[in-house]
Design a protein around this motif. Structure first.
Motif: not given
Length: 278
Positions: A155-156, A159, A162-163
């Motif tokens: 998940k990290e 994230k 996307e950033e």
């Protein structure tokens, strides 16, 4: 269909104590059918305690199985990036803000999400699979659009990917004086095999095919699978079954190998009869 064949056999023999729910999952390719079934209350309605899934694997010999505990398939996200510039005559590019040049810069820059922004030991795949712009030989268009997928196992990492995509787009937009819009849709989660159920599924496959034909610690596959939603709802495991030396998945020459059917049917029957031993 190997699941239907297994269901027919189980219904006729009844060599198990309990209930076997046979799931025919719709809309797997992008439609999220697994999620819809879970949200519709399938697990509760049929008192499902554990769930098991299967997918064929081109390149793995017929009669062999492959599995691993933990993440076996990736989480997926889809993105569409629209570059808005200023069109004009192809002979006068200095009067334009060329969205094709800008979008081309983006295609390369997005690859740095994996190569320069993510720890090399982590898994992330960024693929641009669409590039649409222009209709004429002598006209620089007003806009261009690229699209594709991002695939991750954590998940990290998802994230951060996307950033970084949004930051790259913002920076390139500023550099070229364009407007760039990012539509980012995180969809399927990681397909995560539960430890105890993975051992059970592996042992069942070994009973069917022989232990030498069960690969228990394969590398994760970076494709996505909406059976992941079912594994979030209940403990279980997802296994691959060999399709032989065939064309790859999603290749136009791909053909399901019918020789797989008896091996898959035997696996499902053995799994049900072992889990619900009479």
């Amino acid at each position: 269909h190997l699941v239907a064949a297994a269901a027919k056999y189980l219904a006729e023999t009844r060599n198990f104590a309990g209930t076997v729910a046979v799931i025919f999952q719709p809309a797997e390719e992008g439609g999220g059918g697994g999620n819809e079934m879970v949200k519709d209350g399938m697990m509760e309605r049929f008192d499902i305690e554990k769930v098991f899934g299967m997918h064929n694997m081109p390149g793995l010999p017929v009669g062999q199985f492959a599995i691993k505990p933990g993440p076996i398939m990736a989480a997926t996200a889809e993105f569409t990036i629209t570059v808005k510039g200023r069109g004009g005559h192809a002979a006068m590019p200095h009067g334009t803000i060329d969205p094709i040049v800008i979008a081309s810069q983006l295609v390369g820059a997005l690859q740095t999400i994996a190569s320069r922004s993510t720890d090399p030991v982590e898994a992330v795949v960024v693929s641009v699979t669409k590039f649409h712009a222009g209709d004429a030989y002598n006209v620089i268009p007003e806009s261009a659009e690229i699209a594709g997928t991002v695939r991750t196992l954590k998940k990290e990492v998802a994230k951060k990917s996307e950033e970084r995509m949004r930051a790259i787009c913002a920076g390139i937009a500023t550099a070229f004086g364009a407007t760039i819009e990012v539509d980012y849709d995180a969809n399927y989660p990681v397909t995560f095999n539960h430890a105890q159920e993975t051992v059970f599924a592996s042992d069942v496959a070994a009973d069917v095919a022989g232990d030498a034909h069960v690969h228990r610690t394969i590398q994760p596959v970076m494709g996505g699978e909406d059976f992941s939603y079912m594994l979030e709802a209940r403990p279980g495991a997802f296994i691959f079954i060999g399709n032989g030396d065939s064309a790859g998945l999603h290749h136009p020459a791909y053909d399901f190998n019918d020789e797989v059917i008896p091996h898959g049917m035997s696996y499902w029957v053995k799994l049900a009869e072992t889990a619900l031993a009479a």
